[in-house]
Design a protein around this motif. Structure first.
Motif, PDB file in Angstrom:
ATOM      1  N   ASN A   1     -46.882 149.514  75.067  1.00  0.00           N
ATOM      2  CA  ASN A   1     -46.463 150.726  74.357  1.00  0.00           C
ATOM      3  C   ASN A   1     -46.522 151.840  75.345  1.00  0.00           C
ATOM      4  OD1 ASN A   1     -45.820 151.171  71.221  1.00  0.00           O
ATOM      5  ND2 ASN A   1     -47.016 153.144  71.895  1.00  0.00           N
TER       6      ASN A   1
ATOM      7  N   PHE B   1     -43.273 151.272  77.224  1.00  0.00           N
ATOM      8  CA  PHE B   1     -42.028 151.545  76.204  1.00  0.00           C
ATOM      9  C   PHE B   1     -41.904 153.202  76.207  1.00  0.00           C
ATOM     10  CE2 PHE B   1     -41.788 153.142  71.784  1.00  0.00           C
ATOM     11  CZ  PHE B   1     -40.420 152.811  71.652  1.00  0.00           C
ATOM     12  N   ARG B   2     -43.072 154.011  76.164  1.00  0.00           N
ATOM     13  CA  ARG B   2     -42.934 155.326  76.053  1.00  0.00           C
ATOM     14  C   ARG B   2     -42.531 156.083  77.313  1.00  0.00           C
ATOM     15  NH1 ARG B   2     -48.010 157.729  72.576  1.00  0.00           N
ATOM     16  NH2 ARG B   2     -47.748 156.420  70.632  1.00  0.00           N
TER      17      ARG B   2
ATOM     18  N   ILE C   1     -38.590 154.951  77.138  1.00  0.00           N
ATOM     19  CA  ILE C   1     -37.609 155.641  76.302  1.00  0.00           C
ATOM     20  C   ILE C   1     -37.543 156.977  76.417  1.00  0.00           C
ATOM     21  CG2 ILE C   1     -39.559 156.111  74.485  1.00  0.00           C
ATOM     22  CD1 ILE C   1     -36.434 154.406  73.268  1.00  0.00           C
TER      23      ILE C   1
ATOM     24  N   TYR D   1     -42.026 139.611  77.917  1.00  0.00           N
ATOM     25  CA  TYR D   1     -42.110 140.922  77.807  1.00  0.00           C
ATOM     26  C   TYR D   1     -40.952 141.650  78.283  1.00  0.00           C
ATOM     27  CZ  TYR D   1     -46.693 139.704  76.343  1.00  0.00           C
ATOM     28  OH  TYR D   1     -47.799 139.089  75.399  1.00  0.00           O
ATOM     29  N   MET D   2     -40.307 141.085  79.513  1.00  0.00           N
ATOM     30  CA  MET D   2     -39.186 141.818  79.781  1.00  0.00           C
ATOM     31  C   MET D   2     -38.203 142.170  78.626  1.00  0.00           C
ATOM     32  SD  MET D   2     -36.395 140.244  82.496  1.00  0.00           S
ATOM     33  CE  MET D   2     -35.445 139.362  81.166  1.00  0.00           C
ATOM     34  N   LYS D   3     -37.793 140.868  77.827  1.00  0.00           N
ATOM     35  CA  LYS D   3     -37.041 140.923  76.701  1.00  0.00           C
ATOM     36  C   LYS D   3     -37.606 141.767  75.534  1.00  0.00           C
ATOM     37  CE  LYS D   3     -34.064 138.246  77.541  1.00  0.00           C
ATOM     38  NZ  LYS D   3     -32.291 138.415  77.668  1.00  0.00           N
ATOM     39  N   ALA D   4     -38.864 142.020  75.473  1.00  0.00           N
ATOM     40  CA  ALA D   4     -39.669 142.852  74.333  1.00  0.00           C
ATOM     41  C   ALA D   4     -38.879 144.198  74.747  1.00  0.00           C
ATOM     42  CB  ALA D   4     -41.009 142.698  74.342  1.00  0.00           C
TER      43      ALA D   4
ATOM     44  N   TYR E   1     -35.260 144.986  74.496  1.00  0.00           N
ATOM     45  CA  TYR E   1     -34.836 145.392  73.019  1.00  0.00           C
ATOM     46  C   TYR E   1     -35.447 146.665  72.412  1.00  0.00           C
ATOM     47  CZ  TYR E   1     -34.696 144.359  67.693  1.00  0.00           C
ATOM     48  OH  TYR E   1     -34.617 144.437  66.555  1.00  0.00           O
ATOM     49  N   ALA E   2     -36.559 146.927  72.683  1.00  0.00           N
ATOM     50  CA  ALA E   2     -37.081 148.186  72.267  1.00  0.00           C
ATOM     51  C   ALA E   2     -36.306 149.245  72.742  1.00  0.00           C
ATOM     52  CB  ALA E   2     -38.563 148.202  72.806  1.00  0.00           C
TER      53      ALA E   2
ATOM     54  N   ASP F   1     -33.059 149.087  74.071  1.00  0.00           N
ATOM     55  CA  ASP F   1     -31.765 148.827  74.483  1.00  0.00           C
ATOM     56  C   ASP F   1     -31.302 149.005  75.757  1.00  0.00           C
ATOM     57  OD1 ASP F   1     -29.448 147.886  73.461  1.00  0.00           O
ATOM     58  OD2 ASP F   1     -28.689 149.953  72.741  1.00  0.00           O
TER      59      ASP F   1
END
Lengths: 267, 267
Positions: free
Chosen positions: B150, B153-154, B157, B186-189, B192-193, B195
């Protein structure tokens, strides 16, 4: 705070507006990011104006259904939290992925390995989970450890015909302390690891909206979906012939869409 | 054990065979799943015959390069482990993703947020990591917690131009106690998250094989890659005009490929 107040006004306005939309008999409301932001000590905070908006929709004579991809708790526990926050909501007014998944599992004699939030597990109490022949994945949050994802992977890769059922395909959602990764991200991870395609139960699946329409007893063209997710809420509803509104609360980010007004009406 | 013994014979046979392949001057060897299976108390066990195979290739006069996507440790630490297991291997004989990524980060003035194994962090010591403008993801194993994914991800994003650099795109690998999810999942995750599309450093990236060829000073048609992964090893090498062999040890599963002999020769 400005955005929240504005959003509150918008949600209040919607109740009036929906009534004026010709031929609309039923309203479907997303919950997280539309009625409240989840997270924090009390489990979340209502978005200003949303408690009143629910009351107004109910008072207006429109049929109302709450359509959520929430899978961090059983419907009963989730509704109890929303009631504590002040919402006029009952368990039988809510359409959610886990009960739909249970029906599918029973119909197909599937024994799930669960990768879900601890609080969702009771929804699957009635199912045989020994010697699993499929994996069910929900928004497991902190349960998405390497160990747990690896365990689900090993179950899937060991099956002759790997079946992955995902309770939604969302990318992320907003909690009070920021954006959080949603179930769709881990669904993609397992899809890639095992070269399978998940079956999605929940928004934006057509069957999910069709169930909600049947529960409201209205036709698609008589219903409107109100949500904060352009794919799961707006896209899913449109696919069923419904109208849809996107609110600018919750996970809404200005870079996600372009050319939409303060509320976007489509369909 | 039967499979391991057979594999050992195969690896020994390869040393002889490679010499006989017309025009071959250099051999690239994958490590995990080909020379040893990782995991367990000592950090892994050699695949029978593989220690001798390395000696034979070196004695034959063929050039040899170890090409690994290993990112659970620095090259130095990884090589020390292999030496303890009995392999004749030196740090400067190894091509690995992390040093390649460091070169790219420096060239492009990128400040990485790292989602990698603790033991890999020292490879990035020389880089500025404050106020990150990209995410670098490696095989983080247990560091792939929900919290850590996460956080990455943050960071992504929140970037106007999200850059995700992945040290490989493998799906899974084999340790002594079973299959384990690899970095690609995890790269794919994250793809996707957010884009986005990750930039892959390591096998099967063309640049990775080209570096190894340059380090060996041989032309593609003079080199052969030996690995257990049909995509990362065989596919990657073929894309560069090299020949490739797939061994049936490591992550090899009979359902992954069809029509291949005990050793598959292609290119």
């Amino acid at each position: 705070m400005h955005q929240l107040q504005a959003a509150g006004r918008a949600v209040r306005a919607m109740a009036e507006w929906a009534k004026q939309l010709a031929g609309i008999k039923g309203v479907m409301l997303d919950i997280s990011g539309v009625l409240y932001d989840s997270g924090g000590e009390g489990g979340g905070v209502p978005i200003p104006g949303s408690i009143e908006a629910v009351e107004k929709i109910k008072a207006s004579g429109l049929k109302l259904r709450f359509c959520t991809n929430e899978t961090q708790a059983t419907r009963g526990k989730f509704v109890a939290k929303l009631q504590r926050l002040g919402f006029n909501i009952l368990v039988n007014e809510v359409t959610a992925p886990a009960p739909a998944a249970c029906r599918i599992l029973k119909e197909r004699n599937l024994r799930p390995h669960l990768l879900v939030h601890d609080d969702l597990v009771p929804e699957f109490d009635q199912l045989d989970k020994a010697n699993p022949n499929c994996v069910v994945i929900g928004d497991a949050a902190d349960n998405f450890s390497y160990k747990n994802l690896n365990e689900a992977f090993r179950v899937l890769i060991g099956l002759e015909n790997p079946i992955l059922i995902s309770l939604g395909r969302g990318r992320y959602y907003k909690e009070t302390d920021g954006l959080k990764l949603d179930v769709g991200v881990y669904m993609k991870a397992l899809e890639y690891a095992c070269d399978v395609q998940a079956e999605v139960v929940g928004k934006p699946a057509k069957m999910f909206f069709q169930s909600a329409l049947a529960e409201m007893e209205v036709e698609p063209q008589q219903a409107i979906m109100i949500g904060d997710d352009i794919v799961n809420d707006v896209g899913g509803a449109q696919q069923c012939g419904m109208r849809a509104l996107q609110v600018r609360t919750g996970k809404y980010r200005s870079t996600c869409v372009s050319g939409l007004g303060y509320l976007s009406l489509s369909g």
